[in-house]
Design an enzyme around this catalytic site. Structure first.
Site, mmCIF file in Angstrom:
data_model
loop_
_atom_site.group_PDB
_atom_site.id
_atom_site.type_symbol
_atom_site.label_atom_id
_atom_site.label_comp_id
_atom_site.label_asym_id
_atom_site.label_seq_id
_atom_site.Cartn_x
_atom_site.Cartn_y
_atom_site.Cartn_z
ATOM 1 N N HIS A 127 46.997 11.806 49.982
ATOM 2 C CA HIS A 127 47.023 11.882 51.446
ATOM 3 C C HIS A 127 48.395 12.386 51.873
ATOM 4 O O HIS A 127 49.300 12.531 51.042
ATOM 5 C CB HIS A 127 46.689 10.532 52.079
ATOM 6 C CG HIS A 127 47.666 9.429 51.784
ATOM 7 N ND1 HIS A 127 48.004 9.056 50.504
ATOM 8 C CD2 HIS A 127 48.376 8.610 52.602
ATOM 9 C CE1 HIS A 127 48.874 8.048 50.556
ATOM 10 N NE2 HIS A 127 49.126 7.765 51.810
ATOM 11 N N ASP A 134 55.675 9.775 51.723
ATOM 12 C CA ASP A 134 56.007 9.341 50.356
ATOM 13 C C ASP A 134 55.097 9.966 49.312
ATOM 14 O O ASP A 134 55.325 9.824 48.117
ATOM 15 C CB ASP A 134 56.005 7.800 50.250
ATOM 16 C CG ASP A 134 54.698 7.171 50.728
ATOM 17 O OD1 ASP A 134 54.097 7.702 51.678
ATOM 18 O OD2 ASP A 134 54.287 6.144 50.153
ATOM 19 N N HIS A 157 42.399 3.921 53.835
ATOM 20 C CA HIS A 157 43.800 3.899 54.251
ATOM 21 C C HIS A 157 43.871 4.283 55.726
ATOM 22 O O HIS A 157 42.840 4.498 56.361
ATOM 23 C CB HIS A 157 44.577 4.870 53.355
ATOM 24 C CG HIS A 157 46.060 4.674 53.374
ATOM 25 N ND1 HIS A 157 46.665 3.451 53.422
ATOM 26 C CD2 HIS A 157 47.081 5.579 53.316
ATOM 27 C CE1 HIS A 157 47.977 3.611 53.412
ATOM 28 N NE2 HIS A 157 48.254 4.888 53.352
ATOM 29 N N HIS A 215 54.058 1.485 43.769
ATOM 30 C CA HIS A 215 54.101 1.653 45.218
ATOM 31 C C HIS A 215 54.571 0.364 45.889
ATOM 32 O O HIS A 215 54.013 -0.096 46.888
ATOM 33 C CB HIS A 215 52.709 2.066 45.740
ATOM 34 C CG HIS A 215 52.726 2.715 47.092
ATOM 35 N ND1 HIS A 215 52.722 1.993 48.256
ATOM 36 C CD2 HIS A 215 52.736 4.012 47.471
ATOM 37 C CE1 HIS A 215 52.725 2.820 49.287
ATOM 38 N NE2 HIS A 215 52.735 4.054 48.835
HETATM 39 ZN ZN LIG Z 1 52.219 5.556 50.144
HETATM 40 ZN ZN LIG Z 2 50.008 6.028 52.764
#
Ligand SMILES: [Zn+2]
Ligand SMILES: [Zn+2]
Length: 285
Positions: A18, A22, A98, A246
């Site tokens: 996505h 980051d 998400h 993460h």
């Molecule tokens: Zn992330």
């Molecule tokens: Zn994200």
């Protein structure tokens, strides 16, 4: 990648989950470096459709030094779908849960051609065509020799009219040379029921674990997972190993993440840069 001796020039395709910063900011430096190193081979970037304007913007300013084609392959699916397919490997994309459109990826080796059993080869003296057929897992039917009947190792005689045919079953004279391996990449996501099914049986599952379990409310709010969410997914999927990462900026104590996930799924490892996870080929014979 350079630090760990991985050649960036050999990159063929990049899979972006996505477009949160980051997950994409590193890409632009990489593209520029590849341009400076004189890359000419096209590079595929699998990413959601709304990556297109971002890439266009970048190339409009910084594309001059990039002599190779940057191909954006838009990913869009609401269930696991093959997006990349070669003789030896297939890659599936599947949606995650998400804040914005996000995909996980499953990298799966294809079922290898079957190997012919040596004894059977000596016994039957297969033709090249028959070998090809058997390797595909299909049976071979041929006229039976005069002495074929009671003593053969595999297969059986079947009568069709007056002809005697020998049926040689692939399952009797071939074996699977190795077990195909798979790796699933799951970042970023809140847990959802279908996920474990979609990565079922994977040898290595990477699953984000942004929060320790005591911050579960944060995880829900931000559409992320906790250590226990990741571990539960690995458990339900019957994964071989779980790698988590993460980590939230609020806690970088990777040992704490690992310990917590291991309470549910003991074969968990908290990823650090440079870690290597071996997936040895499991020979079947
Ligand atoms: Zn992330
Ligand atoms: Zn994200």
């Amino acid at each position: 990648m350079k630090r760990y001796g991985v050649s960036i020039m050999k990159l063929d395709s990049i899979f972006i989950s996505h477009i949160h910063g980051d997950h994409v900011f590193g890409l632009f430096g990489l593209l520029s470096t590849l341009g400076m190193m004189g890359r000419t081979a096209p590079l595929n970037i699998y990413a959601p459709a709304h990556f297109a304007p971002i890439l266009r913007f970048f190339l409009s300013y910084y594309g001059e030094g990039i002599a190779f084609e940057v191909r954006h392959v838009p990913v869009k699916t609401d269930a696991p779908a093959v997006i990349y397919d070669t003789k030896a490997l297939e890659i599936l994309a599947f949606p995650l849960n998400h804040k914005l459109e996000t995909y996980g990826y499953l990298f799966r080796e294809k079922e290898p051609e079957r190997n012919i059993d040596k004894d059977a080869l000596a016994r039957y003296g297969f033709t090249r065509t028959e070998i090809g057929t058997l390797k595909q897992g299909q049976d071979v039917l041929r006229p039976a020799g005069p002495d074929e009947g009671a003593t053969f190792l595999n297969g059986f005689i079947r009568h069709s009219g007056t002809e005697r045919d020998l049926l040689i079953r692939a399952q009797d004279v071939t074996y699977r040379p190795w077990k195909p391996r798979s790796y699933a990449y799951v970042s970023d996501t809140a847990p959802f029921p279908e996920l474990a099914e979609w990565v079922k049986g994977t040898d290595l599952l990477y699953h984000e674990a942004t929060y320790l379990a005591d911050l579960a409310d944060q995880a829900v709010q931000r559409h992320h997972s906790t250590t226990l969410d990741a571990a539960r997914c690995a458990l339900q999927a019957g994964a071989g190993q779980l790698v988590i990462g993460h980590y939230s900026s609020r806690c970088q104590d990777t040992a704490a993440y690992e310990a917590e996930a291991r309470t549910l799924f003991p074969r968990t490892f908290a990823a650090q840069d440079g870690d290597v996870f071996d997936l040895p080929l499991e020979k079947c014979q």
